[in-house]
Write a protein that holds these residues in place. Structure first.
Motif, short mmCIF file in Angstrom:
data_model
loop_
_atom_site.label_atom_id
_atom_site.label_comp_id
_atom_site.label_asym_id
_atom_site.label_seq_id
_atom_site.Cartn_x
_atom_site.Cartn_y
_atom_site.Cartn_z
N THR A 28 0.81 -1.21 0.00
CA THR A 28 0.00 0.00 0.00
C THR A 28 0.84 1.27 0.00
O THR A 28 0.33 2.34 -0.30
N ASN A 29 2.13 1.16 0.32
CA ASN A 29 3.04 2.30 0.29
C ASN A 29 4.28 1.94 -0.50
O ASN A 29 4.46 0.79 -0.91
N SER A 30 5.14 2.92 -0.72
CA SER A 30 6.36 2.68 -1.48
C SER A 30 7.29 1.73 -0.74
O SER A 30 7.46 1.82 0.47
N ILE A 31 7.89 0.80 -1.47
CA ILE A 31 8.81 -0.17 -0.89
C ILE A 31 10.19 0.46 -0.75
O ILE A 31 10.70 1.06 -1.70
N ASN A 32 10.80 0.30 0.41
CA ASN A 32 12.10 0.89 0.66
C ASN A 32 13.19 0.20 -0.14
O ASN A 32 13.80 0.79 -1.02
N ILE A 33 13.44 -1.06 0.17
CA ILE A 33 14.52 -1.80 -0.47
C ILE A 33 13.94 -3.02 -1.19
O ILE A 33 13.09 -3.72 -0.65
N MET A 34 14.41 -3.27 -2.39
CA MET A 34 14.09 -4.49 -3.13
C MET A 34 15.39 -5.12 -3.57
O MET A 34 16.39 -4.41 -3.77
N GLY A 35 15.38 -6.43 -3.72
CA GLY A 35 16.64 -7.05 -4.12
C GLY A 35 16.53 -8.52 -4.39
O GLY A 35 15.44 -9.11 -4.37
N TRP A 36 17.69 -9.10 -4.64
CA TRP A 36 17.81 -10.52 -4.95
C TRP A 36 18.94 -11.14 -4.14
O TRP A 36 20.01 -10.55 -4.01
#
Length: 114
Positions: A28-36
């Motif tokens: 529902t809000n912006s995601i801080n960190i994304m990764g693999w």
């Protein structure tokens, strides 16, 4: 409920390319960190690449210059483009996000044949 679903894994020959995708739902809000991350048989899970909300990226030394991480914030998606793949890139690749807590996808197998 936050869920992550990866796609794009498979079998590729050494020197080839692969593109992994991950879609996050329940956001529902912006995601801080994304990764693999990835985990090879008999080895610990290791960070492959991360990308922040501002677009800052970080890569492990083993993939730097060969892999590129990107994200589509509007669609809550993160991608991993892998080029010049090596047999040692063989692993289960996991998408993750930091969204207050850390959430993981179920993983997608990448196998690089020599």
């Amino acid at each position: 409920q936050v869920q992550l679903v990866e796609s794009g894994g498979g079998l590729v020959q050494a020197g080839g390319s692969l593109r992994l995708s991950c879609t996050a739902s329940g956001i529902t809000n912006s995601i801080n960190i994304m990764g693999w991350y990835r985990q090879a048989p008999g080895k610990q899970r290791e960070m492959v690449a991360t990308i922040s909300r501002s677009g800052s990226t970080a890569y492990s030394e083993s993939v730097k210059g060969r892999f590129t991480i990107s994200r589509d914030g509007a669609e809550n998606m993160v991608y991993l483009q892998g080029n010049s793949l090596k047999p040692e890139d063989t692993a289960v690749y996991y998408c993750y996000i930091y969204y207050g807590l850390t959430y993981w996808g179920q993983g997608t197998q990448v196998t690089v044949s020599s």
